[in-house]
Motif scaffolding. Structure first.
Motif, PDB file in Angstrom:
ATOM      1  N   ILE A 119      -0.279  -1.909   0.987  1.00  0.00           N
ATOM      2  CA  ILE A 119      -1.012  -1.182  -0.055  1.00  0.00           C
ATOM      3  C   ILE A 119      -0.169  -1.085  -1.325  1.00  0.00           C
ATOM      4  O   ILE A 119      -0.704  -1.195  -2.443  1.00  0.00           O
ATOM      5  N   THR A 120       1.138  -0.904  -1.182  1.00  0.00           N
ATOM      6  CA  THR A 120       2.021  -0.907  -2.351  1.00  0.00           C
ATOM      7  C   THR A 120       1.960  -2.250  -3.070  1.00  0.00           C
ATOM      8  O   THR A 120       1.907  -2.314  -4.304  1.00  0.00           O
ATOM      9  N   SER A 121       1.936  -3.324  -2.293  1.00  0.00           N
ATOM     10  CA  SER A 121       1.818  -4.668  -2.873  1.00  0.00           C
ATOM     11  C   SER A 121       0.479  -4.841  -3.581  1.00  0.00           C
ATOM     12  O   SER A 121       0.413  -5.413  -4.676  1.00  0.00           O
ATOM     13  N   ILE A 122      -0.576  -4.329  -2.976  1.00  0.00           N
ATOM     14  CA  ILE A 122      -1.907  -4.399  -3.599  1.00  0.00           C
ATOM     15  C   ILE A 122      -1.914  -3.647  -4.919  1.00  0.00           C
ATOM     16  O   ILE A 122      -2.462  -4.110  -5.928  1.00  0.00           O
ATOM     17  N   LYS A 123      -1.285  -2.470  -4.936  1.00  0.00           N
ATOM     18  CA  LYS A 123      -1.221  -1.676  -6.175  1.00  0.00           C
ATOM     19  C   LYS A 123      -0.514  -2.464  -7.279  1.00  0.00           C
ATOM     20  O   LYS A 123      -0.947  -2.487  -8.435  1.00  0.00           O
ATOM     21  N   GLN A 124       0.561  -3.152  -6.927  1.00  0.00           N
ATOM     22  CA  GLN A 124       1.303  -3.949  -7.908  1.00  0.00           C
ATOM     23  C   GLN A 124       0.461  -5.132  -8.398  1.00  0.00           C
ATOM     24  O   GLN A 124       0.472  -5.459  -9.594  1.00  0.00           O
ATOM     25  N   ASN A 125      -0.284  -5.758  -7.491  1.00  0.00           N
ATOM     26  CA  ASN A 125      -1.144  -6.873  -7.885  1.00  0.00           C
ATOM     27  C   ASN A 125      -2.236  -6.410  -8.850  1.00  0.00           C
ATOM     28  O   ASN A 125      -2.567  -7.093  -9.819  1.00  0.00           O
TER      29      ASN A 125
END
Length: 851
Positions: A119-125
């Motif tokens: 989810i952190t990666s999704i937020k960054q994307n």
């Protein structure tokens, strides 16, 4: 729908963290980090439905996020179960180190960490796609998400604007044919594009009082795109009479002919699509001719109406609403709270700009009008909507679909989930509000704020969709509250499209999370789908749902099933065999077995369903006993055992269910071996109570005041059907309903004079009163109140009271706020008006009261 999924999850997460369950607490840091990451994305997610249609990358990201949220919710639910098991069954602190517990803790903690990383990666994307960081703005989110502008029905859906000439034209054709004495059946076609108001015109004609008087029989048939000839005929017989399940097409047609023979009838075939009308030719040939009978066909395809026998001179083509009518219709909806008057001068120009984009299509105008009704009346907000509508029309030139898409985009997130639940139902399916609300509560779609009960909050959600004109009203009760509804086929097209994109429901995929039980469903959606959250009976009145044994046993393998509604279903295996495995569904919150006649008793495995909030076994005529373990369901909010003729009483100790909000079909025990009336004192959360009283000893002398302190009780229904003994009347006379009662229904009241407590002093807040059947002949003198205190009743129904003597003048005097009157089969009433512009519902003179 990613914002809806996130909002529902955050709601559950915050509530669970506050409860401080042991296993939840052990993962508190992980859950709180997950909460923070999701809150940072919420403002973006509120606009995600619009963005994902324009950006394939965002669409893929949101799909991945949705799956992660569902998995997080499952872990949270498992934590709750583990916490409860530990509290109830652990033998000291050593139980925490059992292999199963340690394995659960290790696997759950590991998976939560992986989910947070993704989810952190999704937020960054998302940040990189939007060109900037996501910022947490809780005030903005909460202001619009928590408090609906209107929490009850505001707009009167019976209003029709700009179609008066259309309906008059069709009525003239009908009466003209009757005067000419034609021996043929008059065929009328209403032809035009979707959203033009064809069905509304036909409904207006169908429901006109003079049309009702003109025809002996009236039949309305909604023709879906996937209909069969047998379904059409069974639908007709649902109105005319009964049909056996074994009847073939010839027998069905024969029965239709018998019911209509010698009668003047009106049949409406609504929304016909198929150009192959062989089915209609067979039905039409079997209909009796003459007597001035009429068929009305509504269709988008002119060729269909011609093939069904409509002549050119009897085809009506509705026109688009002109500018004045369009603005009037919009005003009646958007400004319904001020009687359709635009009291905000700065909104008129932007409002007319919005209406102009609807191009005179009533469905589009209703959709945007309902949307604006639920928006704050600020110019900036209305200008934002107008700009978004303009953008939608650039992408989709169909003003109806553009307005519907815009209306969906502007829904609060919790209503989006509720809205998508309509995707489970077949085309033209009539759906009860009760089933919808119960499903929403069971799934956790309904947000709870400010101590509002879940049933009241569910009703608010339903009103939120009806006020936005996204749901069509089918039936209302006597005081105007919607009881059943359906969905316009163009709105349903949008629902199906979004539901498929978001894996909420699809007819093709085996991985959707919701399934509607129907005869043509893909059996693989049950036998191969382990992601199911909701399984709902969608039986039409003319059909039954058959559940095969090989499929039914798969229910128990859907570990995270929240909603299981198998009402009105036919089982190819004994129902007890299906329910034997139900104990494995420990996340189940809503179970409906209503109208399943094989049910004799509830199985022992049901005792494991400690999460159950709603249990509906109504209309189970063979149900003889409810198990004692029912009193351990501490979370139970709704218990419906109404119309269970073989059920003698409920288990002793029911008063321990302190969270009950709705209790229907409560029959007090005649001895101490079951639940007595006095236990009601402990059910302080009750909003709705249905009592079945047949013997005087069901009410002890010390129990007559059992309801007086139920301060939240608003709706009370008392039935004395099949009552015995004269002592029941004296006991009923001593009952003490709470003063704040909002609605009261008395059925089969055995006394000749109304109860002493039925007066405006004892019930000062009563708004709706229904008295039906029974021996009532006169009203007690207290019924009149006194000079200073009169009734505040707005809706009154009197039905099948053959001995009741009541004068209209007296009623007007003691009920000065009366707005809705519904009277039938009361021949001794005096001076009741036949039609009064100030009233809605059926109101008849003494001579007509037997019709």
């Amino acid at each position: 729908m990613a914002d809806a999924v996130v909002t529902v999850f955050l709601e559950k997460l915050l509530k669970t963290l506050a409860e401080e369950g042991r296993y939840v607490t052990e993962f508190r840091d992980l859950f709180e980090k997950l909460q923070t990451e999701l809150q940072l994305m919420q403002c973006f997610l509120m606009d995600s439905d619009r963005l994902k249609r324009k950006n394939q990358s965002i669409r893929k990201i949101l799909a991945d996020l949705r799956e992660l949220i569902y998995e997080s919710e499952d872990i949270l639910a498992d934590c709750q179960l583990q916490s409860r098991d530990g509290n109830q069954f652990s033998q000291g602190w050593l139980a925490c180190f059992s292999p199963t517990k340690l394995h659960f803790k290790y696997q759950s903690g590991k998976r939560l960490k992986e989910i947070i990383e993704k989810i952190t990666s999704i937020k960054q994307n998302i940040s990189s796609l939007l060109g900037g960081p996501l910022l947490f703005q809780p005030e903005v989110t909460n202001a619009q998400e928590q408090i609906p502008r209107w929490s009850s029905q505001v707009y009167d859906h019976t209003q029709v604007v700009g179609l008066e000439a259309d309906t008059q034209k069709i009525k003239d054709w009908i009466f003209e044919a009757a005067r000419e004495g034609s021996q043929d059946i008059l065929a009328i076609g209403v032809v035009g594009m979707g959203g033009l108001g064809k069905t509304t015109i036909a409904q207006k004609v169908f429901n006109e009082r003079e049309i009702e008087r003109h025809f002996d029989r009236r039949v309305w048939v909604s023709v879906s795109q996937t209909f069969t000839e047998e379904q059409i005929m069974r639908s007709m017989l649902n109105t005319l009479g009964e049909a056996s399940a074994k009847d073939d097409a010839n027998e069905l047609l024969k029965k239709i002919n018998q019911y209509l023979l010698g009668k003047r009838y009106l049949i409406v075939m609504d929304d016909v699509w198929s150009e192959d009308v062989v089915w209609w030719q067979r039905i039409c040939q079997g209909l009796p001719k003459g007597n001035g009978s009429c068929i009305i066909i509504t269709t988008r395809i002119e060729k269909v109406s011609r093939k069904m026998g409509v002549k050119e001179v009897r085809i009506h083509r509705p026109k688009f609403l002109n500018e004045d009518y369009s603005w009037l219709l919009f005003r009646k909806i958007a400004f319904a709270a001020s009687d359709g008057n635009c009291i905000y001068p700065d909104l008129e120009d932007v409002g007319k700009e919005i209406v102009e984009k609807c191009k005179g299509l009533p469905l589009a105008i209703k959709a945007v009008g309902g949307m604006m009704l639920c928006k704050t009346p600020y110019y900036r907000e209305w200008r934002r909507i107008a700009n978004h509508f303009r953008d939608e029309l650039i992408e989709n030139d169909n003003s109806v679909m553009a307005s519907l898409q815009l209306s969906y985009d502007e829904l609060p997130s919790y209503l989006k989930s509720c809205f998508l639940s309509f995707s489970l139902y077949p085309e033209d399916c009539v759906i009860t509000k009760e089933q919808l609300v119960h499903c929403w509560i069971g799934e956790g779609f309904v947000p709870l704020r400010s101590g509002r009960s879940s049933t009241d909050a569910g009703e608010d959600c339903f009103s939120g969709l009806t006020n936005r004109c996204l749901v069509e009203v089918v039936d209302k009760n006597y005081h105007g509250t919607i009881s059943t509804c359906k969905m316009h086929d163009m709105v349903r097209d949008l629902v199906l499209k979004i539901a498929e994109e978001d894996a909420f429901y699809t007819q093709k995929s085996l991985n959707c999370r919701h399934v509607g039980i129907s005869n043509n469903m893909d059996k693989g959606q049950l036998s191969e789908n382990q992601k199911l959250r909701g399984l709902v009976s969608t039986t039409k009145t003319s059909e039954v749902n058959k559940i095969e044994s090989s499929i039914a046993k798969k229910f128990s393998e859907c570990r995270y099933l929240r909603v299981l509604d198998v009402s009105k279903s036919i089982f190819e295996l004994p129902l007890s065999s299906l329910l034997y495995y139900i104990g494995s569904l420990q996340h189940l919150t809503y179970l409906s077995l209503s109208n399943t006649h094989p049910l004799i008793e509830l199985p022992a495995s049901l005792e494991k369903l400690s999460n159950l909030q709603i249990l509906d076994v109504s209309y189970c005529q063979n149900l003889k006993i409810l198990p004692h373990y029912l009193i351990t369901f501490k979370k139970l909010k709704v218990l419906n055992v109404s119309h269970c003729g073989s059920l003698q009483c409920l288990p002793k100790g029911l008063g321990r269910l302190s969270n009950l909000e709705v209790l229907l079909g409560f029959r007090p025990a005649r001895s101490d071996h079951g639940c007595r009336l006095g236990e009601l004192r402990n059910l302080t959360q009750l909003r709705t109570l249905g009592l079945l009283l047949t013997h005087g000893d069901e009410v002890g002398d010390s129990e007559v005041n059992a309801m007086v302190n139920l301060q939240d009780l608003e709706n009370l229904f008392i039935s004395c059907f099949d009552s015995h003994g004269s002592d029941l009347t004296s006991k009923l006379d001593k009952l003490c309903p709470p003063q704040q009662l909002h609605e009261l229904s008395l059925q089969f009241y055995p006394g000749k004079i109304s109860p002493i407590w039925l007066n405006p002093i004892a019930l000062p807040l009563l708004k709706y009163l229904s008295i039906s059947f029974g021996n009532l002949a006169n009203m007690h003198q207290n019924f009149r109140g006194d000079n200073s205190i009169v009734w505040k009743i707005e809706g009154l129904m009197l039905e099948a009271l053959s001995d009741l003597e009541l004068h209209w003048g007296m009623l007007q005097q003691v009920m000065p706020t009366l707005k809705i009157v519904n009277v039938s089969w009361c021949p001794e009433l005096v001076s009741f008006p036949i039609e009064d512009a100030g009233f809605r519902g059926g109101v008849w003179t003494k001579e007509e009261r037997r019709t």
